[in-house]
Design a protein around this motif. Sequence first.
Motif, mmCIF file in Angstrom:
data_model
loop_
_atom_site.group_PDB
_atom_site.id
_atom_site.type_symbol
_atom_site.label_atom_id
_atom_site.label_comp_id
_atom_site.label_asym_id
_atom_site.label_seq_id
_atom_site.Cartn_x
_atom_site.Cartn_y
_atom_site.Cartn_z
ATOM 1 N N GLN A 45 0.828 -1.196 0.000
ATOM 2 C CA GLN A 45 0.000 0.000 0.000
ATOM 3 C C GLN A 45 0.867 1.251 0.000
ATOM 4 O O GLN A 45 0.627 2.195 -0.773
ATOM 5 C CB GLN A 45 -0.919 -0.020 1.221
ATOM 6 C CG GLN A 45 -1.991 1.063 1.219
ATOM 7 C CD GLN A 45 -2.917 0.920 2.407
ATOM 8 O OE1 GLN A 45 -2.474 0.861 3.566
ATOM 9 N NE2 GLN A 45 -4.203 0.841 2.144
ATOM 10 N N THR A 46 1.895 1.254 0.848
ATOM 11 C CA THR A 46 2.820 2.387 0.894
ATOM 12 C C THR A 46 3.525 2.568 -0.441
ATOM 13 O O THR A 46 3.620 3.685 -0.965
ATOM 14 C CB THR A 46 3.870 2.185 2.005
ATOM 15 O OG1 THR A 46 3.211 2.075 3.266
ATOM 16 C CG2 THR A 46 4.847 3.354 2.048
ATOM 17 N N GLY A 47 4.041 1.459 -1.008
ATOM 18 C CA GLY A 47 4.750 1.525 -2.285
ATOM 19 C C GLY A 47 3.875 2.031 -3.414
ATOM 20 O O GLY A 47 4.305 2.850 -4.243
ATOM 21 N N ILE A 48 2.633 1.558 -3.467
ATOM 22 C CA ILE A 48 1.711 1.967 -4.538
ATOM 23 C C ILE A 48 1.328 3.434 -4.400
ATOM 24 O O ILE A 48 1.248 4.164 -5.391
ATOM 25 C CB ILE A 48 0.462 1.063 -4.539
ATOM 26 C CG1 ILE A 48 0.840 -0.350 -4.987
ATOM 27 C CG2 ILE A 48 -0.616 1.632 -5.465
ATOM 28 C CD1 ILE A 48 -0.258 -1.378 -4.807
ATOM 29 N N ILE A 49 1.107 3.877 -3.161
ATOM 30 C CA ILE A 49 0.771 5.288 -2.944
ATOM 31 C C ILE A 49 1.924 6.179 -3.403
ATOM 32 O O ILE A 49 1.712 7.199 -4.072
ATOM 33 C CB ILE A 49 0.432 5.550 -1.459
ATOM 34 C CG1 ILE A 49 -0.891 4.886 -1.093
ATOM 35 C CG2 ILE A 49 0.363 7.057 -1.185
ATOM 36 C CD1 ILE A 49 -1.217 4.946 0.386
ATOM 37 N N ILE A 50 3.155 5.794 -3.058
ATOM 38 C CA ILE A 50 4.329 6.567 -3.495
ATOM 39 C C ILE A 50 4.423 6.560 -5.016
ATOM 40 O O ILE A 50 4.716 7.588 -5.645
ATOM 41 C CB ILE A 50 5.614 6.006 -2.874
ATOM 42 C CG1 ILE A 50 5.628 6.260 -1.357
ATOM 43 C CG2 ILE A 50 6.856 6.662 -3.514
ATOM 44 C CD1 ILE A 50 6.801 5.628 -0.631
ATOM 45 N N TRP A 51 4.177 5.401 -5.646
ATOM 46 C CA TRP A 51 4.205 5.299 -7.108
ATOM 47 C C TRP A 51 3.196 6.258 -7.734
ATOM 48 O O TRP A 51 3.513 6.968 -8.696
ATOM 49 C CB TRP A 51 3.902 3.857 -7.516
ATOM 50 C CG TRP A 51 3.713 3.663 -8.989
ATOM 51 C CD1 TRP A 51 4.672 3.730 -9.955
ATOM 52 C CD2 TRP A 51 2.482 3.371 -9.668
ATOM 53 N NE1 TRP A 51 4.117 3.499 -11.187
ATOM 54 C CE2 TRP A 51 2.782 3.272 -11.047
ATOM 55 C CE3 TRP A 51 1.168 3.174 -9.245
ATOM 56 C CZ2 TRP A 51 1.798 2.995 -11.996
ATOM 57 C CZ3 TRP A 51 0.194 2.886 -10.186
ATOM 58 C CH2 TRP A 51 0.514 2.807 -11.543
ATOM 59 N N VAL A 52 1.982 6.300 -7.188
ATOM 60 C CA VAL A 52 0.942 7.198 -7.707
ATOM 61 C C VAL A 52 1.335 8.654 -7.493
ATOM 62 O O VAL A 52 1.202 9.493 -8.396
ATOM 63 C CB VAL A 52 -0.421 6.903 -7.037
ATOM 64 C CG1 VAL A 52 -1.449 7.973 -7.432
ATOM 65 C CG2 VAL A 52 -0.922 5.524 -7.434
#
Length: 210
Positions: A80-87
Motif C-alpha cells: 500500500q505504501t509503495g503503490i501510494i508513493i508510485w501514484v
Amino acid sequence: MIRRINDTVIKHIQGNLMTYFFVLLFFMIGISAGAFMSKALTETENKELIGYLRDFFSIVDSKAIDNFSILKQSLLNNFQTGIIIWVLGVTVIGIPFILLLIGLRGFIIGFTVGFFVKQMGLKGVIFSLVSILPQNILIVPATIFIGVLGISFSLMLIRSKTRKNKQYNIVNQFFLYSTVIAVVHIVITVGCLVEAYISPFFIKYLSTYM
C-alpha cells in the motif's frame, strides 16, 4: 552482470544525492519524533499500551502464530505504501506527500522501538533487534529507494513542463519508473516473508523471558 548492476546503483545514487539526503532526513526526523512521542505518553496511555503488550506476549506464548495472516497484513501494509508513493510520483504535487509518508514510516519504527526500550530496558533493545530489525533491513531501504524514485520522476515531470526546449520521452520514463518499482517490491516481499516466518520464531522464543 553483478558489476553492471553495482555501477547502475552507484550512478543512480550519485545522480540523486540531494533527493536521498532529504528522504533520509525525513525518515530520521520521523524516527526521532516517534521516539520522543513514546516518552511523552500520559500515564493512562502507558498503562493501556503495557496491558496490550502483556496480552500480546501471553497470546504468543500460549498459541500458535498464524504466519500466513502476518504475511498478508505485512504485504498489504508495505505494498500500500509503495503503490501510494508510485501514484504520487506521477503527479507534480506529490513530492511533499512522499516525504511525509517516509517520515511516517520512520515515526512508527521510532515509536515502537522507543516504547519497547522505555518499558523493558535492555530486554526491549533485544526484542526490537529480533522483532523489528530483520524485516526492516530489506523493507526500509526498499521503501526509501521507491521514495527517491517517486520524487525523481515527479521532478522530471516538472522539468518537462518548464523546459520546452528539452525533450522527455514521458511514456518510456513512466514504463521504466513503474518497472523498477515493481522489481523493488520483490525485495519488499522477501522482507514481508522474514516478518511473517522468521521474526515470529524469535518473538515466541523471547516471549517467555519478557
